[in-house]
Enzyme design. Structure first.
Site, PDB file in Angstrom:
ATOM      1  N   LYS A 132       0.833  -1.203   0.000  1.00 25.30           N
ATOM      2  CA  LYS A 132       0.000   0.000   0.000  1.00 25.30           C
ATOM      3  C   LYS A 132       0.872   1.259   0.000  1.00 25.30           C
ATOM      4  O   LYS A 132       0.668   2.173  -0.804  1.00 25.30           O
ATOM      5  CB  LYS A 132      -0.923  -0.009   1.219  1.00 25.30           C
ATOM      6  N   ARG A 156      -3.833   2.188   8.068  1.00 20.13           N
ATOM      7  CA  ARG A 156      -4.078   0.935   7.346  1.00 20.13           C
ATOM      8  C   ARG A 156      -2.807   0.101   7.212  1.00 20.13           C
ATOM      9  O   ARG A 156      -1.710   0.635   7.196  1.00 20.13           O
ATOM     10  CB  ARG A 156      -4.642   1.259   5.953  1.00 20.13           C
ATOM     11  N   GLY A 189      -7.709  -8.105   3.434  1.00 20.50           N
ATOM     12  CA  GLY A 189      -8.626  -8.195   4.567  1.00 20.50           C
ATOM     13  C   GLY A 189      -8.088  -8.926   5.778  1.00 20.50           C
ATOM     14  O   GLY A 189      -8.775  -9.030   6.789  1.00 20.50           O
ATOM     15  N   MET A 213      -5.447  -8.227   7.686  1.00 23.41           N
ATOM     16  CA  MET A 213      -4.971  -7.376   8.781  1.00 23.41           C
ATOM     17  C   MET A 213      -5.958  -6.229   8.982  1.00 23.41           C
ATOM     18  O   MET A 213      -6.973  -6.161   8.316  1.00 23.41           O
ATOM     19  CB  MET A 213      -3.573  -6.877   8.452  1.00 23.41           C
ATOM     20  N   ARG A 271      -2.744  -1.765  -6.514  1.00 28.13           N
ATOM     21  CA  ARG A 271      -1.918  -2.970  -6.390  1.00 28.13           C
ATOM     22  C   ARG A 271      -2.270  -3.898  -7.542  1.00 28.13           C
ATOM     23  O   ARG A 271      -3.321  -3.737  -8.169  1.00 28.13           O
ATOM     24  CB  ARG A 271      -2.185  -3.672  -5.047  1.00 28.13           C
ATOM     25  N   HIS A 285     -14.896  -9.621   0.436  1.00 30.96           N
ATOM     26  CA  HIS A 285     -13.847 -10.501   0.946  1.00 30.96           C
ATOM     27  C   HIS A 285     -13.966 -11.898   0.351  1.00 30.96           C
ATOM     28  O   HIS A 285     -12.998 -12.493  -0.118  1.00 30.96           O
ATOM     29  CB  HIS A 285     -13.962 -10.551   2.473  1.00 30.96           C
ATOM     30  N   SER A 330      14.191 -43.296 -11.273  1.00 35.03           N
ATOM     31  CA  SER A 330      12.968 -42.502 -11.181  1.00 35.03           C
ATOM     32  C   SER A 330      12.583 -42.458  -9.708  1.00 35.03           C
ATOM     33  O   SER A 330      12.397 -43.505  -9.077  1.00 35.03           O
ATOM     34  CB  SER A 330      11.861 -43.141 -12.021  1.00 35.03           C
ATOM     35  N   CYS A 366       8.466 -39.761 -10.398  1.00 40.47           N
ATOM     36  CA  CYS A 366       7.137 -40.210 -10.813  1.00 40.47           C
ATOM     37  C   CYS A 366       6.166 -40.296  -9.645  1.00 40.47           C
ATOM     38  O   CYS A 366       5.044 -40.756  -9.800  1.00 40.47           O
ATOM     39  CB  CYS A 366       7.217 -41.539 -11.560  1.00 40.47           C
ATOM     40  N   TYR A 389      13.424 -34.978 -15.859  1.00 41.82           N
ATOM     41  CA  TYR A 389      11.987 -34.825 -16.116  1.00 41.82           C
ATOM     42  C   TYR A 389      11.161 -35.077 -14.857  1.00 41.82           C
ATOM     43  O   TYR A 389      11.644 -35.672 -13.887  1.00 41.82           O
ATOM     44  CB  TYR A 389      11.517 -35.777 -17.232  1.00 41.82           C
TER      45      TYR A 389
HETATM   46  C1  PEP Z   1       6.024 -43.833  -5.501  1.00 44.48           C
HETATM   47  O1  PEP Z   1       6.205 -44.547  -4.534  1.00 44.48           O
HETATM   48  O2  PEP Z   1       6.272 -42.618  -5.517  1.00 44.48           O
HETATM   49  C2  PEP Z   1       5.444 -44.386  -6.734  1.00 44.48           C
HETATM   50  C3  PEP Z   1       5.344 -43.652  -7.814  1.00 44.48           C
HETATM   51  O3  PEP Z   1       4.972 -45.659  -6.668  1.00 44.48           O
HETATM   52  P1  PEP Z   1       3.558 -46.052  -6.041  1.00 44.48           P
HETATM   53  O4  PEP Z   1       2.835 -44.802  -5.742  1.00 44.48           O
HETATM   54  O5  PEP Z   1       2.893 -46.881  -7.057  1.00 44.48           O
HETATM   55  O6  PEP Z   1       3.985 -46.811  -4.847  1.00 44.48           O
END
Ligand code: PEP
Ligand code: MG
Length: 920
Positions: free
Chosen positions: A34, A104, A113, A115, A352, A473, A796, A863, A883
């Site tokens: 502000k 303020r 809102g 504070m 803002r 709000h 992975s 994964c 990845y």
């Molecule tokens: C994990 O453990 O992160 C995984 C991808 O395998 P799952 O969730 O199938 O155990």
């Protein structure tokens, strides 16, 4: 402007207003949003009432010393105050020319809102009594009763509801429609009643304006640490040590007659992103009336005709349009403004960056690139992953909605304040919403929400209020949280006493089902089936329909993100259909195909069970023989969908017991299929039961004890790959061993896989490159990564299991204690949702580093569920993984998050940030 602090003394107070300022818009950290916005507007020559800002340093000092102010602050405030007096020719505490202030809060990151604020500071009995005429007499009394309410609530801790009830009583007994119509006498009565309320709570309003000022400043600093602000910071991930600035600004009055007004405006529509002046105002009122949602304001749009701001205040409207243009060009972002019109003249009180819905965020970013206000990179920075989540959120099925409407279940139409559809059980309080949300989805239904409700709002699937406008709000917070929200549904009545939602004759209690469509503003009774959003439908459709502007903008932005990111984005998909969705949404491969999910198909599960329960190897082989072509068919489908892209297939992971039938009937059917007695089948099944299956006979342990299963799976993969390759498509299979913890496991299983692959290829007279790698999901594997990498083409990270085993929290049982752990602040968030960078993250980093040390070309991916979570993605980027892999519908979000992470951390990568804790 010159006001130096005394040499050697730190500067704590910065002036603004009248075309000049000591600070600037760059200094958000120091002055709060502000204070910085007001300084910048002053420098731009925009009409801003004069005032001064106490820095966030004062807030930190106040917090660190248990409420002490730094030396010299009093003198700096006194000096700045007298400058405002001189500029305006009025006096703080003067009865002849009273100067009133607003006090303020304002943090560097806006916390709408959360504070506290106090308006009309500087009034007392004497000043009110000295009013020279009827107009100012009425007006000063109106200000005084507002001051008593706010000061009573914020500084003296007297419940706001008591004051609110007093106003309602006064309006009722005066027989008028609203508090704006109260006479001088009625206001005197109200003021007396408010003083009584204070006295009932053992409090008295200080008559000395200086005392009021210090009380207000202290209360605003204290409000930095109130529970709702703390909760908001936790939910929004705002650092605790930012602190708030305090802005003390000369009041201008929107409640000084019919030629006065107050309002909020957005430079673009915050719901749709359309380039139009958008906002709301109230005639003869003060700012709090708009924001608190206690009055339903009018739109400022020119389409409002006679009632519109443009018609009533042509001059001020024109200036407002001009100011909007200046601010947008200056800040190169959509602005959220507060303004007051006093006797026809416009004053700006705040600017803002405006909070916006998902579709608006994407549209505004793309439009601003076209308007050459920002570049593409900046557009990627402007859109948050949550905005894309919102655009992909489901909507109600049209036919079902129509049926509900035909059945008379459309209860009300409110303002579409937060897009998306939600169905759930009604909760009338934030506390109940938070409790009930543990059992299923909840719609929080209130007359209006208050900042106290933040946790319940966060837990709810949707929010409905009967009062308030698009900038109330509820609306602002819901948009920030990405929740479907409807406000101002004023055909509905919430009876808090009776805990009922009423519409006409009908009443709905807690726990009954309600559906809201935050894109249309419709409230419907009962549950409604939702279906994919416009974006999802358009992207996954057959492409025959023309794409809307919103869909085009979504696609464009994801493409811009792709240019910026380094991390690859793959998907977790188990079926050809999922793989196709993933591909369409931009996945660059499959990072995890959980083969066991294919086993649950109706025609397969019987063979899986027979394979598991087989009395001898011959019968097991026969069952596997049946399963092989089924698995092969699925793999072929996936390879085709992902032609040319890598597909990581994980060999069987879960404990065998998970596949067995539950209940006597199913057992009997299986026994019949197997030509065995029920008892025999039951005995074998019982023999497979484990006390702690998650830590039991699963993953690669199964592969070693039941090699025939893995051999069958490898054969299905190779055959499928060859079949698809024969069709002329390229295939890139990657075979993944789950749950490795010991080097010898991967040594032996890799050998098993390689032997099998080679003999199949030899028999087929073909060649094919197949990578063999492992999941890293056991802490020991992370620590032994340098050894395990010698036998792996890739790692992975299975961060689900890695989190489970690092914390020792069972994935299936955390619901018992984790919610209360989070609530009580024992842990800051759910580590299964967002990667625990400090702990589990160390293991990821250690494994990456040690793995690559042993094998520099080792490919690294993740994964677990964290692969689609933006904070975790940021960490994986810094960690140098190749990845992330996430659920197919999450892919666009991960693409954006990966780009934003790259832009935030540049090419510097990880080593600097996290070197410390790692044992090399
Ligand atoms: C994990 O453990 O992160 C995984 C991808 O395998 P799952 O969730 O199938 O155990
Ligand atoms: Mg796992």
């Amino acid at each position: 402007m010159t006001t130096e602090a005394i040499p050697g003394e730190r500067k704590y107070v910065y002036a603004f207003g009248d075309g000049a300022a000591e600070g600037s818009g760059e200094q958000k950290e120091l002055l709060g949003g502000k204070g910085a916005g007001l300084a910048e507007m002053s420098l731009l020559g925009i009409p801003v009432p004069p005032g001064f800002t106490l820095t966030t340093d004062v807030c930190r000092a106040y917090g660190n010393t248990g409420g002490q102010y730094p030396d010299g602050l009093g003198d700096q405030i006194a000096e700045h105050l007298s400058r405002v007096e001189t500029a305006l020719g009025s006096g703080f505490g003067s009865a002849e020319r009273p100067l009133l202030f607003s006090v303020r809060s304002g943090a560097a990151i806006s916390m709408p809102g959360m504070m506290d604020t106090i308006l009309n500071l500087g009034l007392n009995d004497e000043i009110v009594a000295a009013a020279s005429d009827e107009e100012s007499g009425r007006f000063l009394r109106d200000c005084y009763r507002r001051l008593l309410t706010m000061y009573g609530d914020v500084v003296l801790g007297v419940p706001y509801e008591d004051f609110y009830a007093a106003v309602q009583e006064a309006v009722a007994s005066a027989g008028c429609d609203s508090d704006q119509e109260l006479s001088i006498e009625a206001l005197d009565g109200l003021i007396a009643r408010m003083k009584e309320i204070l006295a009932e709570h053992g409090q008295e309003f200080p008559q000395d304006p200086q005392e009021q000022l210090w009380g207000a400043i202290g209360a605003v600093f204290e409000s930095w640490d109130n529970p709702r602000a703390r909760q908001y910071r936790r939910i929004q991930d705002i650092p605790e040590d930012l602190g708030t600035g305090v802005t003390v600004q000369a009041m201008v009055f929107g409640n000084r007659g019919e030629d006065c007004a107050t309002g909020v405006a957005f430079t673009r529509n915050p719901s749709t992103g359309e380039l139009e002046l958008y906002g709301e105002y109230l005639l003869n009122a003060q700012g709090e009336d708009v924001v608190a949602g206690t009055h339903t304001p009018r739109s400022i749009a020119p389409t409002e005709g006679e009632a519109g701001l443009a018609a009533r205040f042509p001059q001020a409207y024109e200036t407002l349009e001009e100011v909007c243009g200046i601010l947008e060009r200056h800040f190169r972002n959509m602005q959220d403004l507060e303004f007051t019109i006093q006797h026809g003249k416009l004053f700006m009180l705040q600017t803002r960056a405006g909070k916006r819905s998902g579709p608006a965020a994407v549209k505004i970013a793309v439009d601003m690139v076209r308007e050459r206000l920002i570049d593409r990179r900046e557009a990627v920075r402007r859109v948050e992953p949550q905005h894309l989540v919102q655009m992909m959120a489901p909507v109600f099925e049209l036919a079902e909605r129509q049926r509900a409407v035909d059945e008379g279940r459309l209860l009300a139409q409110g303002l579409a304040a937060g897009p998306g559809a939600a169905s759930g059980r009604i909760a009338f309080t934030a506390e109940r919403a938070a409790e009930m949300a543990q059992e299923g989805s909840v719609i929080l239904v209130r007359n209006e929400t208050s900042p106290e409700d933040i946790v319940g709002m966060h837990a709810s699937s949707g929010i409905l209020t009967t009062r308030g406008g698009m900038t109330s709000h509820a609306a602002v917070v819901a948009r920030g949280l990405g929740k479907p929200c409807i406000v101002g549904a004023d055909d509905l009545v919430v009876d808090d006493m009776a805990q009922e939602l009423r519409v006409g004759e009908r009443a709905y209690g807690e726990g009954e089902f309600l559906s809201i469509d935050g894109s249309r503003g419709e409230v419907l009774s009962g549950l409604l089936r939702a279906h994919p959003s416009e974006v999802t439908t358009a992207l996954l459709g057959d492409g025959s329909q023309p794409r809307s502007e919103a869909v085009e903008a979504f696609v464009l932005l994801c493409g811009w993100a792709d240019r910026e990111r380094r991390l690859g984005v793959r998907a977790n998909a188990d079926t050809p259909e999922d793989a196709q969705v993933a591909r369409t949404l931009g996945a660059q491969g499959i990072g995890l195909c959980r083969t066991e999910h294919m086993f649950f198909h109706e025609e397969r599960i019987a063979w899986v069970r027979q394979m598991i329960l087989a009395r001898d190897e011959e019968r097991r082989a026969a069952a596997l023989e049946k399963l092989l072509p089924m698995q092969q068919e699925d793999f072929e489908g996936i390879f085709r969908a992902l032609a040319g892209l890598p597909v990581t297939i994980r060999l069987l992971d879960p404990p065998l017991h998970e596949f067995l039938p539950h209940g006597e009937k199913a057992l009997a059917r299986l026994a019949e299929q197997m030509d065995e007695s029920i008892e025999a089948v039951r005995d074998v099944a019982a023999g497979l039961e484990e006390t702690n299956p998650m830590l039991g006979h699963r993953g690669c342990r199964l592969g070693l004890t039941h090699p025939a299963v893995y051999e069958m799976q490898v054969e299905a993969i190779v055959r499928a790959a060859l079949a698809v390759a024969r069709e002329g498509l390229s295939v890139r299979p990657e075979i993944m061993i789950p749950l490795t913890g010991v080097e010898e496991e991967i040594v032996r299983l890799r050998q098993l896989v390689v032997d099998r692959v080679e003999s199949l290829l030899e028999a087929a007279g073909s060649s094919l490159e197949i990578l063999v790698g492992t999941m890293i999901e056991v802490p020991r594997a992370a620590l032994m990564a340098n050894r395990i990498a010698l036998h792996s083409d890739f790692f992975s990270f299975g961060t689900n299991d890695l989190t489970q085993m690092t914390y020792g929290y069972s994935r299936d049982d955390v619901g018992r204690f984790l919610p209360s752990y989070i609530e009580e602040g024992v842990v800051p968030y759910d580590p299964f949702e967002r990667l625990d960078v400090d702990g589990v993250g160390q293991l990821v980093e250690i494994a990456s580093r040690r793995g690559r040390m042993a094998r520099p070309d080792l490919k690294l991916g993740v994964c677990g569920e964290h692969g689609g979570e933006p904070h975790s993605i940021e960490f994986f980027e810094r960690c140098g993984l190749d990845y992330v892999s996430c659920s197919p519908y999450r892919v666009p979000v991960a693409r954006l998050a990966a780009a934003r992470a790259r832009l935030a951390f540049g090419a510097g990568g990880f080593a600097e940030g996290l070197d410390g804790p790692v044992v090399a």
